[in-house]
Design an enzyme around this catalytic site. Structure first.
Site, PDB file in Angstrom:
ATOM      1  N   GLY A  42       0.824  -1.173  -0.250  1.00  0.00           N
ATOM      2  CA  GLY A  42      -0.142  -0.034   0.003  1.00  0.00           C
ATOM      3  C   GLY A  42       0.923   1.190  -0.006  1.00  0.00           C
ATOM      4  O   GLY A  42       0.514   2.133   0.714  1.00  0.00           O
ATOM      5  N   ASN A  44       1.626   3.445  -2.514  1.00  0.00           N
ATOM      6  CA  ASN A  44       1.392   4.496  -3.460  1.00  0.00           C
ATOM      7  C   ASN A  44       0.743   5.888  -2.987  1.00  0.00           C
ATOM      8  O   ASN A  44       0.888   6.898  -3.770  1.00  0.00           O
ATOM      9  CB  ASN A  44       0.466   4.036  -4.794  1.00  0.00           C
ATOM     10  CG  ASN A  44      -0.967   3.663  -4.085  1.00  0.00           C
ATOM     11  OD1 ASN A  44      -1.207   2.769  -3.656  1.00  0.00           O
ATOM     12  ND2 ASN A  44      -1.932   4.541  -4.638  1.00  0.00           N
ATOM     13  N   THR A  45       0.215   5.906  -1.681  1.00  0.00           N
ATOM     14  CA  THR A  45      -0.328   6.941  -1.059  1.00  0.00           C
ATOM     15  C   THR A  45      -0.104   7.014   0.332  1.00  0.00           C
ATOM     16  O   THR A  45       0.075   5.979   1.000  1.00  0.00           O
ATOM     17  CB  THR A  45      -1.731   7.137  -1.616  1.00  0.00           C
ATOM     18  OG1 THR A  45      -2.203   8.409  -1.328  1.00  0.00           O
ATOM     19  CG2 THR A  45      -2.564   6.043  -0.868  1.00  0.00           C
ATOM     20  N   GLY A  46      -0.271   8.103   0.920  1.00  0.00           N
ATOM     21  CA  GLY A  46      -0.506   8.253   2.488  1.00  0.00           C
ATOM     22  C   GLY A  46       0.836   7.748   3.224  1.00  0.00           C
ATOM     23  O   GLY A  46       1.797   8.013   2.897  1.00  0.00           O
ATOM     24  N   ILE A  47       0.482   7.104   4.318  1.00  0.00           N
ATOM     25  CA  ILE A  47       1.570   6.600   5.286  1.00  0.00           C
ATOM     26  C   ILE A  47       2.361   5.711   4.660  1.00  0.00           C
ATOM     27  O   ILE A  47       3.889   5.781   4.784  1.00  0.00           O
ATOM     28  CB  ILE A  47       0.862   5.847   6.354  1.00  0.00           C
ATOM     29  CG1 ILE A  47       0.079   6.894   7.168  1.00  0.00           C
ATOM     30  CG2 ILE A  47       2.115   5.368   7.192  1.00  0.00           C
ATOM     31  CD1 ILE A  47      -0.726   6.088   8.357  1.00  0.00           C
ATOM     32  N   GLY A  48       2.181   4.770   3.330  1.00  0.00           N
ATOM     33  CA  GLY A  48       2.840   3.922   2.921  1.00  0.00           C
ATOM     34  C   GLY A  48       3.644   4.533   2.003  1.00  0.00           C
ATOM     35  O   GLY A  48       5.018   4.356   2.032  1.00  0.00           O
ATOM     36  N   SER A 171      -3.820  -0.360  14.560  1.00  0.00           N
ATOM     37  CA  SER A 171      -4.298   1.115  14.717  1.00  0.00           C
ATOM     38  C   SER A 171      -4.921   0.904  16.231  1.00  0.00           C
ATOM     39  O   SER A 171      -5.204  -0.210  16.859  1.00  0.00           O
ATOM     40  CB  SER A 171      -5.931   1.068  13.918  1.00  0.00           C
ATOM     41  OG  SER A 171      -6.733   2.119  14.511  1.00  0.00           O
ATOM     42  N   TYR A 197     -13.772  -3.424  10.956  1.00  0.00           N
ATOM     43  CA  TYR A 197     -12.591  -2.849  10.821  1.00  0.00           C
ATOM     44  C   TYR A 197     -11.749  -2.926  12.162  1.00  0.00           C
ATOM     45  O   TYR A 197     -10.542  -3.432  12.144  1.00  0.00           O
ATOM     46  CB  TYR A 197     -12.857  -1.214  10.393  1.00  0.00           C
ATOM     47  CG  TYR A 197     -11.306  -0.360  10.553  1.00  0.00           C
ATOM     48  CD1 TYR A 197     -10.517  -0.737   9.514  1.00  0.00           C
ATOM     49  CD2 TYR A 197     -11.031   0.340  11.665  1.00  0.00           C
ATOM     50  CE1 TYR A 197      -9.212  -0.108   9.342  1.00  0.00           C
ATOM     51  CE2 TYR A 197      -9.827   1.244  11.480  1.00  0.00           C
ATOM     52  CZ  TYR A 197      -8.761   0.842  10.649  1.00  0.00           C
ATOM     53  OH  TYR A 197      -7.705   1.611  10.516  1.00  0.00           O
TER      54      TYR A 197
END
Length: 325
Positions: A42, A44-48, A171, A197
């Site tokens: 993951g 390609n965006t955000g935290i990753g 989380s 979740y």
């Protein structure tokens, strides 16, 4: 409204300092990882993406494992440009597909002599009642089962790579989670996006606990973390960003407590590189510090049972045999 938010709104200088404080600060380690191979799911965006960027700056060979190859390659190109590290690669991985996970793992094992850091970062949050390609509830399937299978398929290579590290991004939502062994995939009870979740994030920590137990006697460690509440695309299914109330009233307030992706990536980077936690395994971190997770995450019997049930669901024994043949 908390008093800290009230005082911040009237003192601009305190706004910045308080946001920095809630961010937890930068990773204190200056360690480089030249020559080490890192897989970030993951990414390609955000935290990753921020995690991949930071580890590329430190000289690692970065493999960005993503479902959307267009976005992934764009992100990889951006990181190569910013860091001048040309060892940043994009590879296809769909954690909602056992077939895709196997194909990715086989490709990695063919091309990479060693795997030093595996960061199980990808996640989906509070999506509709979707199913994965193999019939698993999407959040449990992607957030837990996909990473469970991927990790196990790469584990022997990591054991042979020296002091390797596995990092599972969980989380704080795990504290509200329960593992319903009678209905892990929400086939009987009414679907609840939040509860699903939370179950998946609790599963991340329980998986880490059992994995660390199984890794005793090896040089491989496994730890989990809460990155903090970050301003990323993860919450796209919650609908909050579409709400007028959220955008006009809550967003300005949340600005002071929500981390940027770069801030939220610091705990992951710390677990990936810090010398002072070499050998630390089976622990849970929050804001760069080891913390005790929710009590349900400390139940080793539940962790062991979850491992066994997960192995059955993804047909782990058959998959491992397939990789050996």
């Amino acid at each position: 409204m908390p008093s800290c938010i009230i005082c911040i709104t009237t003192h601009q200088c305190k706004m910045i300092s308080n946001r920095d404080y809630t961010g937890g600060g930068p990773c204190p380690s200056k360690a480089t990882i030249v020559g080490k191979t890192v897989i970030v799911t993951g990414a390609n965006t955000g935290i990753g993406k921020e995690t991949a960027l930071e580890l590329a700056k430190r000289g690692g060979r970065i493999i960005m494992a993503c479902r959307d190859m267009g976005k992934c390659e764009n992100a990889a190109k951006e990181i190569r440009g910013k860091t001048l590290n040309h060892n940043v690669f994009s590879k296809h991985l769909d954690l909602a597909s056992i077939k895709s996970i196997k194909e990715f793992a086989k490709n990695i094992l063919q091309e990479e002599e060693h795997i030093d850091i595996l960061i199980n970062n990808a996640a989906i949050m509070r999506c509709p009642h979707w199913k994965t390609e193999d019939g698993f509830e999407m959040q449990f399937g992607v957030n837990h089962l996909g990473h469970f299978l991927l990790t196990n398929l790469l584990l022997d290579r990591m054991k042979n790579s020296g002091q390797s590290r596995i990092i599972n991004v969980s989380s704080l939502a795990h504290v509200a989670g329960e593992i319903d062994f009678a209905d892990l995939n929400w086939e009987e009870k009414k679907y609840n996006t939040k509860a699903a979740y939370c179950q998946s994030k609790l599963a991340n920590i329980l998986f880490t606990t059992e994995l660390a137990n199984r890794l005793q006697g090896t040089a491989v460690t496994a730890n989990s973390l809460h990155p903090g509440v970050a301003d990323t695309e993860l919450g796209r299914h919650t609908g909050m960003h579409k709400s007028t109330f959220s955008s006009t009233v809550l967003s300005p307030m949340f600005w002071f407590v929500i981390k940027t992706p770069r801030q939220a990536a610091q705990s992951t980077v710390y677990l990936a590189v810090a010398e002072d936690i070499q050998g630390t395994s089976g622990k849970y971190f929050n804001a760069l510090k080891e913390k005790e997770p929710g009590k349900q995450a400390l139940d080793e019997e539940t962790a062991k049972k979850l491992w066994e049930e997960s192995a059955k669901l993804v047909h782990l024994d058959e998959a491992l045999q397939e990789f050996k043949s």
